[in-house]
Design a protein around this motif. Structure first.
Motif, short mmCIF file in Angstrom:
data_model
loop_
_atom_site.label_atom_id
_atom_site.label_comp_id
_atom_site.label_asym_id
_atom_site.label_seq_id
_atom_site.Cartn_x
_atom_site.Cartn_y
_atom_site.Cartn_z
N TYR A 241 0.81 -1.11 0.29
CA TYR A 241 -0.41 -0.24 -0.33
C TYR A 241 1.11 1.52 -0.01
O TYR A 241 0.41 2.30 -0.96
CB TYR A 241 -0.90 0.11 1.44
N ALA A 242 2.09 0.94 1.04
CA ALA A 242 2.90 2.41 1.53
C ALA A 242 4.33 2.20 -0.39
O ALA A 242 4.61 3.41 -0.17
CB ALA A 242 3.28 2.24 2.29
N ASP A 243 4.26 1.14 -0.95
CA ASP A 243 5.08 1.09 -1.70
C ASP A 243 6.39 0.89 -1.49
O ASP A 243 7.06 2.27 -1.47
CB ASP A 243 5.00 2.70 -2.97
N VAL A 244 6.59 0.47 0.00
CA VAL A 244 8.37 0.19 0.34
C VAL A 244 8.88 -1.35 0.24
O VAL A 244 7.60 -2.05 0.13
CB VAL A 244 7.88 0.72 1.64
N ARG A 253 9.41 0.66 9.54
CA ARG A 253 8.89 1.75 9.58
C ARG A 253 7.79 1.81 9.70
O ARG A 253 7.33 3.11 10.08
CB ARG A 253 9.18 1.59 8.22
N THR A 254 6.70 1.02 10.16
CA THR A 254 5.77 1.35 11.02
C THR A 254 5.48 -0.09 11.49
O THR A 254 5.62 -1.33 11.98
CB THR A 254 4.35 0.99 10.00
N SER A 287 -2.58 10.87 3.93
CA SER A 287 -2.32 9.65 3.42
C SER A 287 -1.12 8.98 2.65
O SER A 287 0.23 9.98 2.26
CB SER A 287 -3.18 9.45 2.40
N LEU A 288 -0.53 7.89 3.23
CA LEU A 288 0.94 7.33 3.25
C LEU A 288 0.34 6.15 2.15
O LEU A 288 1.23 5.53 1.66
CB LEU A 288 1.20 6.73 4.77
N LYS A 289 -0.19 6.12 1.36
CA LYS A 289 -0.47 4.85 0.12
C LYS A 289 0.34 5.95 -1.07
O LYS A 289 0.23 7.00 -0.81
CB LYS A 289 -2.10 5.67 -0.35
N ASP A 290 1.21 4.67 -0.68
CA ASP A 290 2.23 5.78 -2.27
C ASP A 290 2.89 6.29 -1.80
O ASP A 290 4.04 6.75 -2.72
CB ASP A 290 1.49 5.71 -3.52
N ALA A 291 3.35 6.23 -0.19
CA ALA A 291 4.49 7.52 0.06
C ALA A 291 5.87 6.95 -0.61
O ALA A 291 6.87 8.43 -0.12
CB ALA A 291 3.86 7.55 1.67
N GLY A 292 6.20 5.94 -0.53
CA GLY A 292 7.26 5.38 -0.39
C GLY A 292 8.00 5.48 1.30
O GLY A 292 7.40 5.77 2.25
N THR A 293 9.70 5.23 1.03
CA THR A 293 10.59 5.25 1.88
C THR A 293 10.24 6.24 2.45
O THR A 293 11.29 6.77 4.14
CB THR A 293 12.10 4.34 1.15
N GLU A 294 10.24 7.54 2.26
CA GLU A 294 10.64 8.81 2.91
C GLU A 294 8.94 9.20 3.29
O GLU A 294 9.04 9.63 4.44
CB GLU A 294 10.51 9.92 1.19
N GLY A 295 8.17 8.18 3.09
CA GLY A 295 6.72 8.38 3.48
C GLY A 295 7.15 7.61 5.05
O GLY A 295 5.92 7.46 6.25
#
Length: 301
Positions: A241-244, A253-254, A287-295
């Motif tokens: 979901y977050a693209d990590v 990370r979470t 939203s953290l959808k597709d936020a990647g490693t920076e998000g």
């Protein structure tokens, strides 16, 4: 002359008598060969796409069946009506909740309800149940089951049933207030999750719904090692979901919140587990959808 007249009169009467006993065109004189047999009485089968004012009940009694238009206040909507298979139909009583027959019915309801609302119903504040006929109706030949769906106020905190004045058909096909989004998790004094009320994603929050893990046919989690499997699988849902990366750093990370339905729902066949990313004490305003490693950066402390 009189005899002739009389003779004519008698002859006329005889002709009339013969005419009265004759057969009209298209009638063969057989009284029963064209009659249709009287059909056997059939049991009542409830229709789909109707709404009900009361709360969901596992047993649907005909005496309390009073559907209403879905534009009027209601709490339950029938998305689909199915039929039990031959093996279940041979039983002398309706299948019990949690039985193999109910699990088969639940699988059909799961799929049919998701199609009805426009997406996996677990993506929204929805709940699905299987209602069966009463014992008396079953004895009378009823073999249907009802797939009932209802809006709930909060799936995370076991919220109550909501009253609606509109149908749920295609309600999740487009962005909707029913979709699960972001949350402000609050811990109790022991650090465990106490409540998680919904919050707008552009307001400070520390949790977000990421998707659903479809668990295999395993036992309902009761021990830490059971929950660890759920958390591991939900982290994968979160990572996508977050693209990590789905690697060993994902756990740094979470956090994760894994929410299956209750034990009774699990026994009925609901294997969908809602997965939420959880930042614990951190807050974000997006939203953290597709936020990647920076998000979702690695947290070293």
């Amino acid at each position: 002359m009189r005899r002739w007249t009389a003779a004519v009169a008698v002859g006329g009467a005889l002709a009339l008598g013969l005419t009265g006993c004759g057969l009209p065109a298209g009638v063969d004189g057989e009284l029963t060969n064209s009659w249709q047999p009287i059909p056997e009485p059939s049991p009542f089968v409830p229709p789909a796409e109707v709404c009900h004012p009361g709360d969901f009940a596992e047993t649907a009694y005909l005496s309390s069946y009073s559907p209403v238009d879905c534009t009027t206040p209601h709490r339950v909507e029938t998305a689909h009506v199915g039929t039990f298979g031959a093996e279940a139909a041979e039983a002398t009583a309706p299948p019990a909740q949690g039985s193999p027959e109910i699990r088969v019915a639940y699988a059909e309801c799961d799929s049919a309800t998701s199609e009805y609302v426009g997406a996996d119903w677990r993506l929204g504040r929805l709940w699905v149940g299987v209602a069966v006929p009463s014992p008396a109706a079953w004895e009378g030949g009823a073999r249907w089951f009802r797939c009932d769906v209802t809006e709930v106020t909060n799936v995370e905190d076991n919220g109550g049933t909501a009253s609606r004045t509109a149908s749920l058909r295609d309600v999740l096909a487009e962005p909707s207030p029913l979709h699960l989004t972001c949350y402000a998790v609050r811990n109790d004094d022991n650090g465990a999750i106490d409540t998680m009320p919904a919050e707008e994603c552009d307001e400070p929050h520390n949790a977000e719904f990421a998707g659903v893990w479809q668990a295999p046919d395993i036992e309902y989690p009761t021990r830490d090692r059971d929950w660890n499997q759920f958390h591991t699988e939900c982290r994968k849902v979160i990572g996508r979901y977050a693209d990590v990366p789905l690697d060993g750093n994902l756990q740094f990370r979470t956090g994760v919140i894994s929410l299956p339905g209750g034990a009774a729902e699990w026994a009925a066949g609901n294997r969908g587990v809602r997965c939420y990313l959880w930042l614990d004490e951190r807050n974000v305003e997006r939203s953290l959808k597709d936020a990647g490693t920076e998000g979702l950066p690695i947290q070293y402390e």
